[in-house]
Design a protein around this motif. Structure first.
Motif, PDB file in Angstrom:
ATOM      1  N   ASP A  52       0.657  -1.881 -11.810  1.00 18.18           N
ATOM      2  CA  ASP A  52       1.056  -1.099 -10.636  1.00 18.18           C
ATOM      3  C   ASP A  52       2.152  -0.104 -11.012  1.00 18.18           C
ATOM      4  O   ASP A  52       3.302  -0.230 -10.590  1.00 18.18           O
ATOM      5  N   HIS A  73      -0.981 -10.960  -2.901  1.00 19.70           N
ATOM      6  CA  HIS A  73      -2.052 -10.083  -2.406  1.00 19.70           C
ATOM      7  C   HIS A  73      -3.331 -10.857  -2.072  1.00 19.70           C
ATOM      8  O   HIS A  73      -4.417 -10.508  -2.518  1.00 19.70           O
ATOM      9  N   HIS A 131      -2.710  -3.061  -1.960  1.00 14.82           N
ATOM     10  CA  HIS A 131      -3.135  -4.092  -2.922  1.00 14.82           C
ATOM     11  C   HIS A 131      -3.883  -5.233  -2.249  1.00 14.82           C
ATOM     12  O   HIS A 131      -4.949  -5.648  -2.712  1.00 14.82           O
ATOM     13  N   HIS A 150      -1.299   4.614  -5.775  1.00 18.19           N
ATOM     14  CA  HIS A 150      -2.597   3.968  -5.613  1.00 18.19           C
ATOM     15  C   HIS A 150      -3.671   5.002  -5.316  1.00 18.19           C
ATOM     16  O   HIS A 150      -3.434   5.974  -4.610  1.00 18.19           O
TER      17      HIS A 150
END
Length: 471
Positions: free
Chosen positions: A334, A193, A147, A392
């Motif tokens: 996420d 992040h 991230h 991801h």
């Protein structure tokens, strides 16, 4: 001359006393001249000349923090649906987590919409009604699966170093259309992040840093531009005198030190903050918006009102000349687990407000020269993580643009049959940045700033303009 009285009985002052008593006046005259020339220069620099005729004047960036799943939103994969539950028939790329499972088809149905026939998931019914205004890029890719790195790459062009943000580069290149408001505003930015690095001006002058309004932990209706109210109750006339004196000292220091971007940035920031005291309160008061408009943005619904207010504020900032506006839906996309419940909830929170923003901009004639950008820092894997999640995936994902000179009703590029890799008309983050700058009339290779002995730019040594996306 000594002190005393003249023939008419008037008190006389010595030259020293006269200079002592009038020194503040001389300082004010000098400062007024300085500020006058600064104001003149500011007017000249308010809007910089672009490299060529722009298609867009400003940007609204709708950032979906966390990485939305493209194969569950705007990238329909019938082969993935057909092979759901089977092993991926090719090697998996390196991913964020240790293990992933078999293919996972989307739990939601897709339909074609509009004259363009673009495929959109049922989780975005309102945005689906706007597809003929969208330029959907199904072939985005980046180089970082984390991230923090991916978010910084999207915002600054670098996933490893602190660099100026996209909004800072754009305001540096074009200036502002409104001298009473910042050129770059970010509403409810993320605290994680990268945090402030996502809207930092880094080594660019401080004037070009994004002005945060609230943050991700503050509801949008309580997120206000900071430091614009004079809480001590001191009249503006007194505040102006205090600021003049502060500026005088700063100018004296600047005269001694020579060019100093940091000090000049502070001087400009103080002046902007003073001017904002009259411009910002009215701008942030949405009571002048009709009930119909507020309802269109979903302000009457607890599910949509938070992001709806952000979208409404984005329109208000844009129509008053703010060059770059970012609003953030943070940090909800996420889905390593809970995909079936979290993703439709996220979409429901933003779907109606985004569609309202697009329609509102269009009805006001603003969409034509306002570039709207939607997306997250990466996409998700077509293989499962646990029973109900996706990992991801920076190898291939979707972002879309609207207005600002892009080709409406276009689905550009493609990922493979399962949505893992971008395979057709691939668009890297650097290419996206180069394209956005071009739409704004800026050549990404010429928009440079010298720092630490070399020229830097948003795209560094990369980036190709995607001309196929232009109307």
């Amino acid at each position: 001359m000594n002190s005393g009285t003249n023939y008419f009985g008037h008190t006389l002052m010595s030259r020293r006393e006269m200079l002592q008593k009038s020194s503040a006046g001389f300082g004010s005259l000098a400062l007024a001249a300085l500020l006058g020339s600064d104001s003149q220069a500011a007017q000249q620099k308010l809007v910089q000349k672009p490299h060529f005729t722009p298609k867009a004047k400003r940007v609204i960036f709708l950032f979906m923090h966390g990485g939305p799943s493209h194969m569950d939103t705007f990238d329909y994969k019938p082969q993935l649906q057909k092979d759901s539950g089977k092993p991926l028939p090719f090697d998996k790329p390196r991913v964020f987590s240790a293990t992933t499972g078999n293919l996972l088809g989307s739990p939601w149905k897709f339909k074609q919409h509009g004259e363009s026939g673009a495929w959109v998931s049922e989780v975005f019914p309102h945005v689906a009604g706007c597809v003929d205004d969208l330029c959907i890029i199904n072939s985005m890719y980046g180089s970082n699966s984390r991230h923090g790195g991916a978010l910084l790459q999207l915002h600054t062009g670098s996933d490893t170093f602190v660099r100026p943000s996209m909004g800072s580069w754009i305001t540096y290149g074009l200036g502002s259309e409104n001298q009473d408001l910042p050129g770059f505003i970010t509403v409810c930015p993320t605290l994680t992040h990268g945090g402030v690095n996502a809207y930092s001006s880094s080594f660019l002058p401080a004037d070009y840093q994004g002005t945060p309004i609230g943050n991700a932990s503050i509801p949008a209706d309580r997120a206000l531009i900071p430091f614009i109210s004079n809480k001590s109750g001191i009249p503006l006339s007194i505040q102006r005198k205090e600021l003049n004196y502060l500026q005088q000292m700063n100018r004296e220091q600047l005269a001694k030190s020579g060019p100093d971007d940091a000090l000049e940035g502070r001087i400009n920031s103080f002046e902007l903050a003073y001017r904002m005291q009259t411009a910002a309160p009215e701008l942030q008061d949405i009571s002048d918006e009709s009930e119909t408009t507020q309802k269109m943005y979903g302000l009457d619904n607890d599910v949509t009102k938070n992001f709806g207010r952000q979208c409404l504020m984005a329109r208000r900032f844009a129509e008053r000349g703010v060059r770059f506006v970012q609003i953030t839906h943070s940090y909800k996309w996420d889905q390593h687990s809970g995909l079936k419940t979290a993703l439709p909830r996220n979409a429901m929170e933003v779907d109606q407000p985004i569609a309202a923003l697009l329609k509102d901009l269009k009805s006001r004639g603003l969409l034509e020269d306002t570039l709207v950008l939607w997306g997250g820092e990466f996409g998700r894997t077509p293989v499962s993580q646990g029973d109900d999640g996706r990992d991801h995936n920076p190898q291939g994902y979707t972002m879309w643009m609207a207005g600002g000179g892009v080709k409406a009703g276009l689905q550009y590029g493609a990922t493979d049959d399962y949505g893992y890799y971008a395979v057709k008309n691939k668009v890297h983050i650097h290419d996206l940045h180069a394209t956005i700058l071009h739409l704004l009339g800026l050549d990404h290779k010429k928009l440079t700033y010298q720092f630490a002995g070399r020229d830097f730019r948003l795209t560094d040594v990369h980036g190709e303009v995607m001309y196929d996306l232009f109307a």
